[in-house]
Design a protein around this motif. Structure first.
Motif, short mmCIF file in Angstrom:
data_model
loop_
_atom_site.label_atom_id
_atom_site.label_comp_id
_atom_site.label_asym_id
_atom_site.label_seq_id
_atom_site.Cartn_x
_atom_site.Cartn_y
_atom_site.Cartn_z
N ARG A 107 43.45 40.95 57.70
CA ARG A 107 44.29 41.82 58.51
C ARG A 107 43.80 43.25 58.32
O ARG A 107 43.92 43.83 57.25
CB ARG A 107 45.76 41.69 58.10
CG ARG A 107 46.35 40.32 58.38
CD ARG A 107 47.86 40.35 58.32
NE ARG A 107 48.41 41.19 59.38
CZ ARG A 107 49.68 41.57 59.44
NH1 ARG A 107 50.52 41.23 58.48
NH2 ARG A 107 50.11 42.31 60.44
N ALA A 109 43.99 47.12 59.75
CA ALA A 109 44.73 48.09 60.56
C ALA A 109 43.75 49.04 61.23
O ALA A 109 42.83 49.56 60.59
CB ALA A 109 45.71 48.88 59.69
N THR A 153 49.76 40.39 65.81
CA THR A 153 49.36 41.04 64.56
C THR A 153 48.88 40.04 63.51
O THR A 153 48.78 40.39 62.34
CB THR A 153 50.54 41.85 63.98
OG1 THR A 153 51.64 40.96 63.71
CG2 THR A 153 51.01 42.93 64.95
N TYR A 173 48.30 45.23 55.27
CA TYR A 173 46.90 45.09 55.66
C TYR A 173 45.96 44.97 54.47
O TYR A 173 46.21 45.50 53.39
CB TYR A 173 46.50 46.29 56.53
CG TYR A 173 47.37 46.42 57.76
CD1 TYR A 173 47.15 45.61 58.87
CD2 TYR A 173 48.43 47.34 57.80
CE1 TYR A 173 47.96 45.72 60.00
CE2 TYR A 173 49.23 47.45 58.93
CZ TYR A 173 48.99 46.63 60.02
OH TYR A 173 49.79 46.72 61.13
N VAL A 176 41.65 49.01 56.20
CA VAL A 176 42.16 50.00 57.17
C VAL A 176 41.00 50.80 57.75
O VAL A 176 40.12 51.26 57.02
CB VAL A 176 43.16 50.96 56.49
CG1 VAL A 176 43.58 52.05 57.47
CG2 VAL A 176 44.37 50.22 55.98
#
Length: 345
Positions: A107, A109, A153, A173, A176
């Motif tokens: 994940r 961002a 998401t 997250y 990033v």
């Protein structure tokens, strides 16, 4: 003798009055229509902490540039909008068929202050990787134009767009990408989006009516600063991308971003991405008469915030150097970082 009104005529007057009021409300609500992230009925509110909660609209008649005649009686005539201000969008050539990942992805961002090129970078990432980018928002306009990951998401998207910040948000997250744009450009870009939509521009009158522009600048300058400072606190891997660098060196910056995402592309794919880099949501350069909407007081305030963020980026890089954590993702060596910090550049 008392004047008497016929019941039929009275009912007709009342009906016409209600219809008139209804039409006025409809016109008002259309002109102030909000997107799906704004309050109900389109009555927008200014939220400086989460500035994405603004309506998106087409260019309205009062936003068309006005020319005041210099001679004779004061008259005003409206200039026709150039093509790029009529929301005429270029055709997009897709370098690869975009899909949702069948392999669980980290994940990541993709965060920024609004107006910093987040959507444009999403387009570049989708073009080069062939994987949809996600978003914590659900912009139907973007969804119709190829951003099928709006509102998604999970780990089927390669990055997740967000303008939010704070400890709770940061913890969601694994990595990033922080996109930072010059605050003068970013704030005015967001102002244009608010009053002119994704591709339009705010009319000159919007800068001079009441304190709309003044309140916008001072509120947004704090939000711009907080967005950067909050995300620079994270312990997770972080890549800082300067919008200005991306604009002048798409290929180099995109390679750095894809490297951070552990994704490799062919030279052919990269060439196609660079050739078709514009996309549909990168606002074209404005070619009508420019003007500077920032007062000296605004510029002084923004410069202070800008220096604060630049210093924070240098300190972040310096800490990584001292702990030997500086990776290939930062395009400078530790000696350069130390010298910049020492001289306050």
């Amino acid at each position: 003798m008392l004047f008497r009104v016929r019941p039929q005529r009275c009912c007709l007057v009342i009906t016409v009055t209600f219809i008139f009021i209804y039409l006025v409300l409809v016109v008002y609500m259309v002109n102030n229509a909000a997107d799906e992230m704004s309050p109900v009925f389109g009555f927008g509110r200014v939220d400086f902490r989460h500035p994405m909660f603004y309506r998106q609209s087409v260019v309205l008649p009062d936003q068309i540039p006005v020319v005041v005649e210099a001679n004779g009686p004061t008259r005003q005539r409206r200039q026709p909008l150039p093509n790029f201000q009529q929301n005429v969008r270029p055709a997009v050539i897709h370098c690869v068929k975009v899909h949702f990942s069948t392999i669980p992805l980290p994940r990541v961002a993709l965060t920024s202050f609004p107006g910093s090129g987040n959507t444009w970078l999403r387009h570049l990432i989708q073009q080069s990787t062939g994987i949809f980018t996600g978003s914590v928002y659900n912009d139907k306009t973007l969804k119709r134009e190829g951003f099928d990951g709006e509102g998604i998401t999970d780990n089927t998207v390669i990055v997740v767009k967000t303008h939010e910040w704070g400890n709770e948000t940061r913890q969601k997250y694994d990595k990033v990408i922080l996109v930072i744009r010059d605050p003068f450009e970013a704030i005015q870009s967001e102002f244009n989006r608010h009053f002119g939509g994704h591709l339009g521009y705010a009319g000159r009158s919007k800068y001079s009516v009441g304190t709309i522009w003044q309140d916008f600048v001072y509120g947004k300058s704090q939000s711009w600063t907080n967005t950067a400072l909050e995300w620079l606190k994270i312990p997770q891997p972080l890549l800082v991308v300067k919008y200005e660098n991306l604009k002048t060196n798409i290929r180099g910056e995109l390679y750095r971003i894809l490297d951070f995402l552990n994704y490799t592309v062919t030279e052919e794919r990269m060439n196609c991405t660079v050739k078709n880099s514009l996309g549909r949501f990168k606002r074209p350069e404005r070619r009508i008469d420019e003007f500077d909407p920032f007062t000296p007081e605004m510029r002084e305030t923004l410069e202070i915030y800008k220096q604060t963020v630049n210093m924070a980026i240098q300190l972040y890089s310096l800490r990584k150097c001292e702990s030997n954590e500086l990776s290939r993702f930062v395009p400078m060596n530790c000696t350069e970082i130390y010298m910049k910090y020492r001289h306050g550049d």
